[in-house]
Design a protein around this motif. Sequence first.
Motif, short mmCIF file in Angstrom:
data_model
loop_
_atom_site.label_atom_id
_atom_site.label_comp_id
_atom_site.label_asym_id
_atom_site.label_seq_id
_atom_site.Cartn_x
_atom_site.Cartn_y
_atom_site.Cartn_z
N UNK A 1 1.97 -3.42 -1.71
CA UNK A 1 2.37 -2.23 -2.72
C UNK A 1 1.47 -1.17 -2.81
N UNK A 2 0.88 -0.92 -1.64
CA UNK A 2 -0.07 0.31 -1.69
C UNK A 2 0.51 0.90 -0.40
N UNK A 3 0.64 2.43 -0.74
CA UNK A 3 1.09 3.21 0.27
C UNK A 3 0.00 4.12 0.66
N UNK A 4 -0.47 4.53 2.04
CA UNK A 4 -1.33 5.52 2.32
C UNK A 4 -0.27 6.83 2.72
N UNK A 5 -0.54 7.99 2.22
CA UNK A 5 0.65 9.00 2.28
C UNK A 5 0.01 10.29 2.40
N UNK A 6 0.61 11.23 3.01
CA UNK A 6 0.51 12.71 2.50
C UNK A 6 1.36 12.81 1.70
N UNK A 7 0.96 13.80 0.35
CA UNK A 7 2.08 13.99 -0.54
C UNK A 7 1.97 15.44 -1.04
N UNK A 8 3.19 15.72 -1.07
CA UNK A 8 3.48 17.43 -1.19
C UNK A 8 4.28 17.59 -2.53
N UNK A 9 3.93 18.51 -3.32
CA UNK A 9 4.71 18.84 -4.39
C UNK A 9 5.31 20.29 -4.40
N UNK A 10 6.38 20.24 -4.81
CA UNK A 10 7.38 21.50 -4.92
C UNK A 10 6.54 22.56 -5.48
N UNK A 11 6.81 23.99 -4.80
CA UNK A 11 6.29 25.10 -5.49
C UNK A 11 7.60 25.95 -6.20
N UNK A 12 6.95 27.00 -6.34
CA UNK A 12 8.12 27.88 -7.09
C UNK A 12 9.02 28.35 -6.14
N UNK A 13 8.30 28.40 -4.67
CA UNK A 13 9.37 28.88 -3.73
C UNK A 13 10.17 27.60 -3.23
#
Length: 113
Positions: A53-65
């Motif tokens: 149940x553990x994921x190692x990841x690169x996480x991205x959040x949306x921007x205004x663009x």
Amino acid sequence: MTSQGQTYRVRLCGVDVPAKQDGQARKLLKKLTDLTDEEAKGLVVVTVRSDGNTIRAEVYAPTTNQDEETSLNAELLAAGLARTTGESCPNRETFQSIEQDVKEQRLGLWGHQ
């Protein structure tokens, strides 16, 4: 993170946040809150590896663009709130470069050395 009814713990690949810093932890929480704004439609989680149940990841959040995302991993490093690990990640060299710049500027974790 919840996906298809299953809950996962997501750890940021290549990034370590030292547990001993109480004040830094508050800054970290604010930084993550700002980056994952309540109105954001969702995060992009690029899984590097998973273990149960553990994921190692690169996480991205949306921007205004709408055509761009912000890397949470890189943002935490750039703010001096985290340090890199020896872990193999797709953007490892970029993360190391960001950390080196922050060290040279003596920001965050590196400001008291």
